[in-house]
Motif scaffolding. Structure first.
Motif, PDB file in Angstrom:
ATOM      1  N   LEU A   1       0.800  -1.213   0.000  1.00  0.00           N
ATOM      2  CA  LEU A   1       0.000   0.000   0.000  1.00  0.00           C
ATOM      3  C   LEU A   1       0.838   1.270   0.000  1.00  0.00           C
ATOM      4  CD1 LEU A   1      -2.845  -0.942   2.530  1.00  0.00           C
ATOM      5  CD2 LEU A   1      -2.913  -0.975   0.031  1.00  0.00           C
ATOM      6  N   LEU A   2       2.131   1.141   0.276  1.00  0.00           N
ATOM      7  CA  LEU A   2       2.991   2.320   0.331  1.00  0.00           C
ATOM      8  C   LEU A   2       3.846   2.510  -0.916  1.00  0.00           C
ATOM      9  CD1 LEU A   2       4.133   2.160   4.065  1.00  0.00           C
ATOM     10  CD2 LEU A   2       2.300   3.542   3.054  1.00  0.00           C
TER      11      LEU A   2
ATOM     12  N   HIS B   1      -6.269  11.961   2.901  1.00  0.00           N
ATOM     13  CA  HIS B   1      -7.523  11.210   2.956  1.00  0.00           C
ATOM     14  C   HIS B   1      -7.440   9.834   2.292  1.00  0.00           C
ATOM     15  CE1 HIS B   1      -9.020  15.134   4.134  1.00  0.00           C
ATOM     16  NE2 HIS B   1      -8.577  15.639   3.010  1.00  0.00           N
ATOM     17  N   ASP B   2      -6.312   9.153   2.464  1.00  0.00           N
ATOM     18  CA  ASP B   2      -6.152   7.822   1.871  1.00  0.00           C
ATOM     19  C   ASP B   2      -6.559   6.764   2.901  1.00  0.00           C
ATOM     20  OD1 ASP B   2      -5.476   5.567   0.480  1.00  0.00           O
ATOM     21  OD2 ASP B   2      -3.495   6.272  -0.131  1.00  0.00           O
ATOM     22  N   VAL B   3      -7.843   6.498   3.015  1.00  0.00           N
ATOM     23  CA  VAL B   3      -8.364   5.605   4.046  1.00  0.00           C
ATOM     24  C   VAL B   3      -7.847   4.180   3.895  1.00  0.00           C
ATOM     25  CG1 VAL B   3     -10.461   5.039   2.772  1.00  0.00           C
ATOM     26  CG2 VAL B   3     -10.474   4.921   5.271  1.00  0.00           C
ATOM     27  N   LEU B   4      -7.475   3.770   2.690  1.00  0.00           N
ATOM     28  CA  LEU B   4      -6.955   2.421   2.480  1.00  0.00           C
ATOM     29  C   LEU B   4      -5.697   2.169   3.301  1.00  0.00           C
ATOM     30  CD1 LEU B   4      -7.498  -0.156   0.867  1.00  0.00           C
ATOM     31  CD2 LEU B   4      -6.002   0.737  -0.929  1.00  0.00           C
ATOM     32  N   LEU B   5      -4.954   3.231   3.609  1.00  0.00           N
ATOM     33  CA  LEU B   5      -3.725   3.083   4.390  1.00  0.00           C
ATOM     34  C   LEU B   5      -3.991   2.674   5.840  1.00  0.00           C
ATOM     35  CD1 LEU B   5      -1.444   6.000   3.117  1.00  0.00           C
ATOM     36  CD2 LEU B   5      -1.574   3.632   2.341  1.00  0.00           C
ATOM     37  N   ALA B   6      -5.226   2.649   6.241  1.00  0.00           N
ATOM     38  CA  ALA B   6      -5.559   2.138   7.579  1.00  0.00           C
ATOM     39  C   ALA B   6      -5.101   0.699   7.736  1.00  0.00           C
ATOM     40  CB  ALA B   6      -7.063   2.237   7.821  1.00  0.00           C
ATOM     41  N   HIS B   7      -4.933  -0.015   6.616  1.00  0.00           N
ATOM     42  CA  HIS B   7      -4.540  -1.430   6.657  1.00  0.00           C
ATOM     43  C   HIS B   7      -3.035  -1.637   6.802  1.00  0.00           C
ATOM     44  CE1 HIS B   7      -8.497  -3.175   5.580  1.00  0.00           C
ATOM     45  NE2 HIS B   7      -8.676  -1.993   5.033  1.00  0.00           N
ATOM     46  N   VAL B   8      -2.247  -0.568   6.698  1.00  0.00           N
ATOM     47  CA  VAL B   8      -0.785  -0.708   6.758  1.00  0.00           C
ATOM     48  C   VAL B   8      -0.345  -1.387   8.050  1.00  0.00           C
ATOM     49  CG1 VAL B   8       1.369   0.601   6.994  1.00  0.00           C
ATOM     50  CG2 VAL B   8      -0.253   1.180   5.172  1.00  0.00           C
ATOM     51  N   PHE B   9      -0.975  -1.046   9.170  1.00  0.00           N
ATOM     52  CA  PHE B   9      -0.565  -1.596  10.469  1.00  0.00           C
ATOM     53  C   PHE B   9      -1.595  -2.571  11.033  1.00  0.00           C
ATOM     54  CE2 PHE B   9       1.548   2.553  10.074  1.00  0.00           C
ATOM     55  CZ  PHE B   9       2.867   2.136  10.174  1.00  0.00           C
ATOM     56  N   ASN B  10      -2.388  -3.181  10.154  1.00  0.00           N
ATOM     57  CA  ASN B  10      -3.437  -4.076  10.640  1.00  0.00           C
ATOM     58  C   ASN B  10      -2.883  -5.277  11.413  1.00  0.00           C
ATOM     59  OD1 ASN B  10      -2.409  -5.506   8.469  1.00  0.00           O
ATOM     60  ND2 ASN B  10      -4.367  -5.760   7.423  1.00  0.00           N
TER      61      ASN B  10
END
Length: 201
Positions: free
Chosen positions: A9-10, A73-82
């Motif tokens: 994602l990064l 506002h890149d909400v998909l990046l919430a998964h980076v540290f899941n």
């Protein structure tokens, strides 16, 4: 998010698929970043604040992540540290309460960033606080933050009384936000209030 994550994602490199006995037994979440990007984040080995647990230092890689996540506002990046958030919080017995956003700021940001981090990590939480002011702490000086008047109200004290609580926020800087939330929850009857943040600045 329903679609599988196939690229970091990064940096958008193709992710190495991991699926073995370790992943099956530990029920780990799908990987969202590559090893190269992951190595840029600096883990905190020794906690410096009593009652506050933080995972990462606020280094350049983290600054870039937070800017893209919160302000672009890149909400998909919430998964980076899941994965790491799930690992640390999946067995938590305390009531998990995320630090809330003021409704005006939520409209601007379009999503609640702490809520989405927890959602991505599949960690249940409850909202029991409201924020009084739309002032943004990160725009204040250190002295201004320390002199801030009470930031929060408890929605229903009866749901707080006698509970042990874990407050969740994205970043710990001066500790003002956590102190205010802790105080108002303790005044509402909480037995013990601790804090957990992704980042310590």
């Amino acid at each position: 998010m329903n679609k599988p994550i196939t690229h970091c994602l990064l940096c958008e490199r193709v992710l190495e698929v991991r699926f073995g006995w370790k992943e099956l037994l530990q029920k780990t979440l799908p990987r969202a970043i590559c090893n190269r990007c992951e190595s840029k984040f600096e883990r905190i080995e020794t906690q410096q604040e009593t009652g506050i647990f933080s995972l990462f230092y606020y280094n350049e890689a983290m600054k870039d992540f937070l800017h893209r996540y919160k302000f672009m506002h890149d909400v998909l990046l919430a998964h980076v540290f899941n994965e790491i958030l799930h690992l640390h919080l999946k067995n938590e017995k305390r009531l998990i309460i995320p630090i809330p956003m003021h409704p005006e700021n939520l409209n601007i940001r379009t999503f609640a960033h702490v809520d989405e981090l927890l959602n991505a990590a599949k960690i249940p939480f409850e909202h029991h606080l409201t924020k009084r002011s739309s002032d943004i702490q990160s725009l204040k000086t250190r002295d201004e933050r320390l002199q801030t008047s009470q930031l929060f109200d408890v929605i229903d004290c009866s749901k707080i009384k006698g509970r042990n609580i874990l407050l969740i926020d994205d970043i710990y800087t001066t500790g003002t936000t956590m102190r205010h939330a802790k105080k108002v929850l303790e005044n509402a009857g909480a037995i013990e209030v601790s804090g957990f943040t992704l980042i310590h600045s």
